[in-house]
Structure formats: structure tokens, C-alpha cells
Design a protein around this motif. Structure first.
Motif, PDB file in Angstrom:
ATOM      1  N   SER A 149      10.555  41.270  80.277  1.00 16.06           N
ATOM      2  CA  SER A 149      10.444  42.241  79.190  1.00 16.06           C
ATOM      3  C   SER A 149      10.998  43.581  79.666  1.00 16.06           C
ATOM      4  O   SER A 149      11.167  43.820  80.861  1.00 16.06           O
ATOM      5  N   MET A 150      11.259  44.483  78.717  1.00 15.02           N
ATOM      6  CA  MET A 150      11.709  45.817  79.088  1.00 15.02           C
ATOM      7  C   MET A 150      10.654  46.535  79.920  1.00 15.02           C
ATOM      8  O   MET A 150      10.977  47.261  80.864  1.00 15.02           O
ATOM      9  N   GLY A 151       9.377  46.336  79.586  1.00 18.76           N
ATOM     10  CA  GLY A 151       8.316  46.972  80.348  1.00 18.76           C
ATOM     11  C   GLY A 151       8.284  46.500  81.790  1.00 18.76           C
ATOM     12  O   GLY A 151       8.072  47.297  82.716  1.00 18.76           O
ATOM     13  N   GLU A 152       8.478  45.205  82.017  1.00 20.32           N
ATOM     14  CA  GLU A 152       8.507  44.690  83.383  1.00 20.32           C
ATOM     15  C   GLU A 152       9.701  45.248  84.149  1.00 20.32           C
ATOM     16  O   GLU A 152       9.593  45.590  85.327  1.00 20.32           O
ATOM     17  N   ILE A 153      10.840  45.343  83.477  1.00 21.33           N
ATOM     18  CA  ILE A 153      12.033  45.891  84.122  1.00 21.33           C
ATOM     19  C   ILE A 153      11.805  47.343  84.538  1.00 21.33           C
ATOM     20  O   ILE A 153      12.225  47.771  85.616  1.00 21.33           O
ATOM     21  N   HIS A 154      11.078  48.093  83.711  1.00 26.97           N
ATOM     22  CA  HIS A 154      10.794  49.497  84.018  1.00 26.97           C
ATOM     23  C   HIS A 154       9.528  49.660  84.853  1.00 26.97           C
ATOM     24  O   HIS A 154       9.097  50.796  85.097  1.00 26.97           O
ATOM     25  N   ARG A 155       8.945  48.538  85.275  1.00 22.95           N
ATOM     26  CA  ARG A 155       7.742  48.525  86.122  1.00 22.95           C
ATOM     27  C   ARG A 155       6.578  49.279  85.470  1.00 22.95           C
ATOM     28  O   ARG A 155       5.856  50.038  86.115  1.00 22.95           O
ATOM     29  N   LEU A 156       6.396  49.023  84.179  1.00 26.36           N
ATOM     30  CA  LEU A 156       5.292  49.607  83.432  1.00 26.36           C
ATOM     31  C   LEU A 156       4.210  48.562  83.190  1.00 26.36           C
ATOM     32  O   LEU A 156       4.494  47.365  83.150  1.00 26.36           O
ATOM     33  N   PRO A 157       2.966  48.974  82.997  1.00 26.65           N
ATOM     34  CA  PRO A 157       1.929  48.011  82.606  1.00 26.65           C
ATOM     35  C   PRO A 157       2.178  47.553  81.178  1.00 26.65           C
ATOM     36  O   PRO A 157       2.816  48.262  80.394  1.00 26.65           O
ATOM     37  N   PRO A 158       1.663  46.388  80.801  1.00 25.18           N
ATOM     38  CA  PRO A 158       1.879  45.915  79.425  1.00 25.18           C
ATOM     39  C   PRO A 158       1.210  46.849  78.423  1.00 25.18           C
ATOM     40  O   PRO A 158       0.063  47.260  78.620  1.00 25.18           O
ATOM     41  N   PRO A 159       1.910  47.220  77.349  1.00 22.62           N
ATOM     42  CA  PRO A 159       1.285  48.085  76.344  1.00 22.62           C
ATOM     43  C   PRO A 159       0.213  47.321  75.585  1.00 22.62           C
ATOM     44  O   PRO A 159       0.260  46.103  75.468  1.00 22.62           O
ATOM     45  N   ASP A 160      -0.756  48.065  75.049  1.00 17.27           N
ATOM     46  CA  ASP A 160      -1.852  47.427  74.315  1.00 17.27           C
ATOM     47  C   ASP A 160      -1.654  47.533  72.810  1.00 17.27           C
ATOM     48  O   ASP A 160      -2.593  47.337  72.042  1.00 17.27           O
ATOM     49  N   ILE A 161      -0.426  47.831  72.378  1.00 15.89           N
ATOM     50  CA  ILE A 161      -0.226  48.110  70.958  1.00 15.89           C
ATOM     51  C   ILE A 161      -0.466  46.888  70.083  1.00 15.89           C
ATOM     52  O   ILE A 161      -1.029  46.997  68.996  1.00 15.89           O
ATOM     53  N   LEU A 162      -0.076  45.679  70.555  1.00 16.00           N
ATOM     54  CA  LEU A 162      -0.294  44.495  69.720  1.00 16.00           C
ATOM     55  C   LEU A 162      -1.783  44.193  69.553  1.00 16.00           C
ATOM     56  O   LEU A 162      -2.239  43.989  68.420  1.00 16.00           O
ATOM     57  N   PRO A 163      -2.594  44.167  70.632  1.00 15.57           N
ATOM     58  CA  PRO A 163      -4.035  43.981  70.420  1.00 15.57           C
ATOM     59  C   PRO A 163      -4.654  45.064  69.530  1.00 15.57           C
ATOM     60  O   PRO A 163      -5.546  44.783  68.723  1.00 15.57           O
ATOM     61  N   ARG A 164      -4.163  46.295  69.655  1.00 12.60           N
ATOM     62  CA  ARG A 164      -4.715  47.376  68.822  1.00 12.60           C
ATOM     63  C   ARG A 164      -4.363  47.166  67.351  1.00 12.60           C
ATOM     64  O   ARG A 164      -5.196  47.388  66.473  1.00 12.60           O
ATOM     65  N   LEU A 165      -3.135  46.751  67.079  1.00 12.52           N
ATOM     66  CA  LEU A 165      -2.738  46.490  65.692  1.00 12.52           C
ATOM     67  C   LEU A 165      -3.527  45.321  65.115  1.00 12.52           C
ATOM     68  O   LEU A 165      -3.926  45.345  63.945  1.00 12.52           O
ATOM     69  N   LEU A 166      -3.750  44.292  65.932  1.00 15.78           N
ATOM     70  CA  LEU A 166      -4.548  43.160  65.476  1.00 15.78           C
ATOM     71  C   LEU A 166      -5.987  43.570  65.175  1.00 15.78           C
ATOM     72  O   LEU A 166      -6.676  42.924  64.385  1.00 15.78           O
ATOM     73  N   ALA A 167      -6.426  44.642  65.821  1.00 15.97           N
ATOM     74  CA  ALA A 167      -7.770  45.161  65.555  1.00 15.97           C
ATOM     75  C   ALA A 167      -7.769  46.189  64.433  1.00 15.97           C
ATOM     76  O   ALA A 167      -8.810  46.784  64.112  1.00 15.97           O
ATOM     77  N   GLY A 168      -6.578  46.435  63.821  1.00 19.09           N
ATOM     78  CA  GLY A 168      -6.495  47.353  62.703  1.00 19.09           C
ATOM     79  C   GLY A 168      -6.340  48.810  63.090  1.00 19.09           C
ATOM     80  O   GLY A 168      -6.535  49.707  62.250  1.00 19.09           O
ATOM     81  N   HIS A 169      -5.975  49.098  64.347  1.00 17.70           N
ATOM     82  CA  HIS A 169      -5.812  50.477  64.813  1.00 17.70           C
ATOM     83  C   HIS A 169      -4.324  50.845  64.808  1.00 17.70           C
ATOM     84  O   HIS A 169      -3.523  50.227  65.506  1.00 17.70           O
ATOM     85  N   PHE A 170      -3.962  51.870  64.042  1.00 20.82           N
ATOM     86  CA  PHE A 170      -2.575  52.288  63.898  1.00 20.82           C
ATOM     87  C   PHE A 170      -2.273  53.492  64.795  1.00 20.82           C
ATOM     88  O   PHE A 170      -3.117  54.380  64.945  1.00 20.82           O
ATOM     89  N   PRO A 171      -1.067  53.554  65.353  1.00 22.81           N
ATOM     90  CA  PRO A 171      -0.676  54.773  66.075  1.00 22.81           C
ATOM     91  C   PRO A 171      -0.461  55.927  65.107  1.00 22.81           C
ATOM     92  O   PRO A 171      -0.215  55.728  63.913  1.00 22.81           O
ATOM     93  N   GLU A 172      -0.557  57.151  65.629  1.00 18.66           N
ATOM     94  CA  GLU A 172      -0.350  58.330  64.809  1.00 18.66           C
ATOM     95  C   GLU A 172       1.122  58.460  64.422  1.00 18.66           C
ATOM     96  O   GLU A 172       2.017  58.062  65.154  1.00 18.66           O
ATOM     97  N   GLU A 173       1.349  59.063  63.238  1.00 19.51           N
ATOM     98  CA  GLU A 173       2.723  59.346  62.835  1.00 19.51           C
ATOM     99  C   GLU A 173       3.332  60.392  63.773  1.00 19.51           C
ATOM    100  O   GLU A 173       2.625  61.202  64.379  1.00 19.51           O
TER     101      GLU A 173
END
Length: 436
Positions: free
Chosen positions: A159-183
Motif C-alpha cells: 500500500s502507499m502507507g507501507e511504502i511511506h512507512r506509515l501506520p495503517p490509517p483508521d479511517i475505514l473502521p471509523r467510517l464503518l462506525a459512522g464517524h466522518f472526518p471534518e470538512e
């Protein structure tokens, strides 16, 4: 002569693995894979862990580099001597140790019976990691031997995150829980996905910086697959026919599968095309995405969509060898969808249990590219090849939400930098937020 050749081939493979071990031990070169913590936990709790994935995705590198596996005994059946040992006296492979990695196990399915006996006769003593480039669950003798004893993982291209040596983002679990990022807007424009898609996401490609080098690498990869791996998993003699079918499928990555059309264009019978599709799927180069069927009122199209496991492979097989050609390709939007799907699949596999991915399309042509389901929670994802998403781009998402009011969120993935709320349950997100 064969004996001498096999001996030197074995030495070459052993030296290669040794060099790769030294190479990847350096933090500068080894890319930590997001799946590693789950593998560590699995080997602690289960006697047999199976790690599969396409050739060159980095399975062997992970298993000879990451802790705790780097201290385990490692044997690969790519070594002719080890392969002979696995067939003649498999239990000798783990003599004197209780932690062993057996790589490319699809080459000797009979080995799995010995693994089963070792696990059953001495419960709790042994820990096995079995790795291979074929889907072992589709091999009857393997799945039967390991039933109730093994847990399974698939390693995808990076993934792009692995290539950039970042931890996996939690955005998909948060969206599945109904939590939206701010505009708002990202601090800078996301990277142009064109070069990323053309290069692809297999680890060896990361050291290559020019399109000409990527094309040459993919050419060798396909030749190796056709001439080596393919013959190991299936009796396919007409390699030119198979290559032609791969090219026709690549042009349709991200689109509905029409098996009759493929058979006609390739000059093959439908049973032959069906068998070739199964071979591609069993070696993780390609997969069929099933439709989401839980509609209450709308008639749903039942044909699957198809995706290659790496957009770089689909682009190469489609004959786009320069960035200029790819930029003008009418299939560009489908390749971008393949790119996003690859990352959604990586994130879905990280969840416990893995989230399931479908697509949705009615017979009237209303569609949503991806439906992600985890337990009772659902998120719908539409991919648009635009930097300026608007209300009209979310037509399919609104239709799906009207049919499935329980859906937590509708996501419109785009190439721009804006995070835009399009309705109570629909939000437009830059692709980089989903890829890490």
C-alpha cells in the motif's frame, strides 16, 4: 547433468535468500508490512499459519526479516534438494526445532499430511508457517489436511502507507462506525496517481525510478509467471492463448465480466476461459468481485466485476508503456478504480474478521463501485476520476442509501484535496486518506 544443474540451482537459491536476508535486515530497505502484527499474534495462538499471495509481493522477505520469524528455521521448496526432502522424508525438515517456515509449499501438497500428523501427535509443541504463491484453500488435499488447524492470511502488493512507512490509517473502521472526518482541505495536493499506478506496488519495483524500467520488469514478471508458476498449478499448454486472454481481461479491469465476449475475442471456448479465470484467481493475479445482493426492491445484475491485483500489471498487459499513452487511455478511470480497490482490499484484510467487499449495480445501470461490509455495518464507496467532485457525482451513492438506509456512510473518492460533505451520510474524500 540434471543432478549437477539442480545442485547449482539450489546453491543459487540459498545464496539469494541469504543475500535478501542481509539486504532486508537494514531498516533502510525493509518495509514493515501492516499484516505483521496479526501474523505474530496468530503464530502465538495457532499451530499452523498459512501466508499466501502473488509471487513477488514480499512473503519470503517478511518471513526471513520480521520478528519473531527471522529466528525460525526457514526452508523453501524452490530449493530442489529441499523439495526432494519434502517428498521423501518431510518430517526431517523440522527435526531439532519446533518453529519452522516452509515456503512455496504448493509444490509438494503431500507435505501437509506430515504437518497435520506432527500437530496432532504432539499438540502444542510445533509452530508452522506455510507460505506459497497459490491459494492453498483451493487445493483440496491442502485444505482437507489443515481443516481446523490453520488460520489463513493473504499478503497483497504494498500500500502507499507501507511504502511511506506509515501506520495503517483508521479511517475505514471509523467510517464503518459512522464517524466522518471534518470538512476542509489537505495541506497539499495528493500525489498524481498516474505514475504510481503505472509502476505498480510489488516491492522490487520500488527501487526502479523510470517508466522504461517498470515496463521491462513487468515483462519479465509476466514471462516468469507464464513459463514457471503457471505450469506448477495447471496444465496449460497454449501459453499464447492464455497471454491473449490476460491482455483482454486487463483492458477490462474494474469492469463487469462478460465471459462470452472474452471467449469470442480470444478465440477460446467458454469452458477454457472459465478454467483460465480460475487459474488466474488461484495465483492471486486477478479476482472477481461479487455483487451485493441484499436489495429489497431493485433487480440486481449478477455478473461479477473483475480486478487485477496490481494496477501496474493491468496497465502493462493493456499495452500502455508510457505515461503519455496511459494519460490518454479511455481505461484510465478503470485503472484508477483498480488502484483504489487494491488499497480498500488491504485495509479490509487488516480488520478482524476481514471486511467483505462487493459492488452494486442495478439492471437500469445505477451503480456503486464498492460496498464494504463488516458484520452488520456497511459503507458504500464510489470512485471518480476528478479533482472537483460535486453533488451530481454521488447519484449512485444516493440511490444505494435510499435502498439501504442502514448504511453508515457513502464515500466519494476523488483525485483532489478537498474533504466535502455532500449530504448527511455522504462525504467526498481525497484518495490519499484511504491509502495511507
Amino acid at each position: 547433468m540434471n543432478h549437477i544443474r539442480n545442485h547449482f540451482d539450489s546453491l543459487r537459491i540459498i545464496n539469494y535468500i541469504h543475500n535478501m536476508n542481509n539486504y532486508n535486515s537494514s531498516p533502510e530497505f525493509y518495509y514493515e508490512r501492516w499484516i505483521t502484527p496479526a501474523l505474530r499474534e496468530a503464530v502465538h495462538n495457532h499451530p499452523v499459519v498459512v501466508l499466501t499471495g502473488a509471487r513477488q509481493v514480499g512473503k519470503s522477505t517478511l518471513l526471513i526479516t520480521a520478528e519473531p520469524f527471522r529466528s525460525w528455521r526457514y526452508r523453501t521448496l524452490d530449493d530442489y534438494d529441499v523439495l526432494d526432502q519434502a517428498k521423501r522424508e518431510p518430517e526431517s525438515l523440522w527435526a531439532g526445532t519446533n518453529q519452522i517456515i516452509l515456503d512455496e509449499v504448493q509444490k509438494a501438497p503431500e507435505l501437509l499430511q506430515a504437518v497435520k500428523m506432527a500437530v496432532d501427535q504432539k499438540p502444542g509443541k510445533y509452530r508452522f508457517v506455510l507460505s506459497g504463491s497459490a491459494n492453498l484453500l483451493l487445493m483440496h488435499r491442502v485444505s482437507e489436511s489443515l481443516a481446523g488447524r490453520a488460520v489463513y492470511f493473504v499478503l497483497d502488493p504494498m500500500s502507499m502507507g507501507e511504502i511511506h512507512r506509515l501506520p495503517p490509517p483508521d479511517i475505514l473502521p471509523r467510517l464503518l462506525a459512522g464517524h466522518f472526518p471534518e470538512e476542509g482541505a489537505l495541506s497539499e495536493e495528493p500525489e498524481d496517481p498516474l505514475h504510481l499506478m503505472m509502476r505498480g506496488f510489488l516491492p522490487p519495483l520500488l527501487t526502479l525510478s523510470k517508466p522504461e524500467s517498470w515496463v521491462r520488469w513487468w515483462e519479465g514478471y509476466v514471462a516468469t509467471y507464464l513459463e514457471r508458476d503457471l505450469r506448477q498449478v495447471s496444465q496449460i499448454d497454449a501459453l499464447l492463448d492464455f497471454r491473449r486472454m490476460m491482455e483482454l481481461l486487463a483492458l477490462r479491469s474494474g469492469q463487469l465480466l462478460n465471459q462470452s465476449e472474452i471467449a469470442r475475442d480470444a478465440g477460446l471456448s467458454q469452458p477454457t476461459v472459465h478454467r483460465y479465470l480460475n487459474v488466474l484467481e488461484s495465483t492471486y493475479l486477478f479476482e472477481r468481485l461479487r455483487p451485493y445482493m441484499r436489495s429489497r426492491t431493485t433487480r440486481i445484475l449478477k455478473s461479477p466485476k473483475i480486478f487485477f491485483n496490481d494496477p501496474g500489471l493491468a496497465i502493462f498487459l493493456s499495452g500502455f508503456y508510457t505515461p503519455e499513452d496511459l494519460q490518454k487511455a479511455r481505461e484510465y478511470g478503470s485503472f484508477f478504480e483498480t488502484f483504489v480497490y487494491h488499497h480498500l482490499r488491504v485495509h479490509a484484510r487488516l480488520m478482524n474478521p476481514s471486511a467483505r467487499i462487493f459492488f452494486w449495480r442495478t439492471r437500469r445501470g445505477i451503480e456503486v463501485d464498492f460496498i464494504i461490509q463488516h458484520g452488520r455495518r456497511i459503507v458504500a464507496v464510489e470512485v471518480k476520476n476528478t479533482k472537483n467532485p460535486g453533488f451530481h457525482d454521488a447519484t449512485g451513492l444516493r440511490s444505494f442509501l435510499d435502498e439501504h438506509g442502514e448504511t453508515e456512510a457513502g464515500i466519494l473518492v476523488h483525485r483532489g484535496r478537498e474533504i466535502i460533505r455532500l449530504s448527511e451520510k455522504i462525504i467526498a474524500l481525497p484518495w490519499s486518506l484511504l491509502t495511507g
